[in-house]
Design a protein around this motif. Structure first.
Motif, mmCIF file in Angstrom:
data_model
loop_
_atom_site.group_PDB
_atom_site.id
_atom_site.type_symbol
_atom_site.label_atom_id
_atom_site.label_comp_id
_atom_site.label_asym_id
_atom_site.label_seq_id
_atom_site.Cartn_x
_atom_site.Cartn_y
_atom_site.Cartn_z
ATOM 1 N N ILE A 116 0.845 -1.197 0.000
ATOM 2 C CA ILE A 116 0.000 0.000 0.000
ATOM 3 C C ILE A 116 0.877 1.243 0.000
ATOM 4 C CG2 ILE A 116 -2.051 -1.008 1.039
ATOM 5 C CD1 ILE A 116 -1.144 -0.079 3.741
ATOM 6 N N ARG A 117 0.331 2.285 -0.546
ATOM 7 C CA ARG A 117 1.050 3.558 -0.567
ATOM 8 C C ARG A 117 0.596 4.361 0.654
ATOM 9 N NH1 ARG A 117 0.556 8.146 -5.044
ATOM 10 N NH2 ARG A 117 2.301 9.383 -4.336
ATOM 11 N N LEU A 118 1.523 4.609 1.570
ATOM 12 C CA LEU A 118 1.226 5.370 2.779
ATOM 13 C C LEU A 118 1.810 6.771 2.627
ATOM 14 C CD1 LEU A 118 1.997 2.801 5.634
ATOM 15 C CD2 LEU A 118 -0.226 3.426 4.669
ATOM 16 N N LEU A 119 0.954 7.764 2.785
ATOM 17 C CA LEU A 119 1.387 9.153 2.698
ATOM 18 C C LEU A 119 1.020 9.854 4.015
ATOM 19 C CD1 LEU A 119 -0.095 9.785 -0.844
ATOM 20 C CD2 LEU A 119 2.305 9.390 -0.301
ATOM 21 N N GLY A 120 1.950 10.617 4.553
ATOM 22 C CA GLY A 120 1.699 11.362 5.776
ATOM 23 C C GLY A 120 1.777 10.547 7.046
ATOM 24 N N ILE A 121 2.232 9.318 6.947
ATOM 25 C CA ILE A 121 2.310 8.440 8.132
ATOM 26 C C ILE A 121 3.647 8.592 8.825
ATOM 27 C CG2 ILE A 121 2.296 6.029 8.906
ATOM 28 C CD1 ILE A 121 -0.434 7.133 8.094
#
Length: 121
Positions: A116-121
């Motif tokens: 999955i693409r995690l952004l802002g984590i």
């Protein structure tokens, strides 16, 4: 956009992040939007079935819904989930910061294989 009252997490054999979304039809009701991954048994699944499954009580008719991207915008306290079926927007302004931190930790573990693409984590 769904308003989230609280977030619960599990960090054992099952990795779970569950958002308690306030039911728009009944402000005292809660509907769970749940992210689930079980790495221990995932090797038994076919490649297309592996990943973080998403379920939301409101959409029980959908079979397999897998998380593709999660974007946390900390400034606006909004999470956008993009799945193989739909997109969800969650308002986290009512959620305690400790719950958001726990969510971030579990999401990082869920993404051990970068499916999955995690952004802002």
């Amino acid at each position: 956009m769904e308003t989230v009252a609280f977030i619960s997490t599990e960090n054992g054999d099952d990795l779970i992040v569950s958002f308690a979304a306030i039911d728009p039809a009944d402000p005292t009701g809660i509907e769970s939007l749940t992210l689930l991954r079980t790495p221990k048994y995932e090797h038994l699944l076919g490649d297309r079935e592996r990943g973080v499954s998403v379920s939301f009580k409101r959409y029980v008719e959908d079979d397999e819904e897998l998380l593709e991207e999660l974007h946390l915008d900390r400034k606006s306290a909004v999470v956008r989930l993009t799945t193989s079926v739909r997109t969800y927007e969650l308002d986290l302004r009512k959620v305690d910061e400790r719950e958001v931190q726990a969510m971030r930790k579990v999401l990082a573990r869920m993404n051990y294989d970068r499916r999955i693409r995690l952004l802002g984590i």
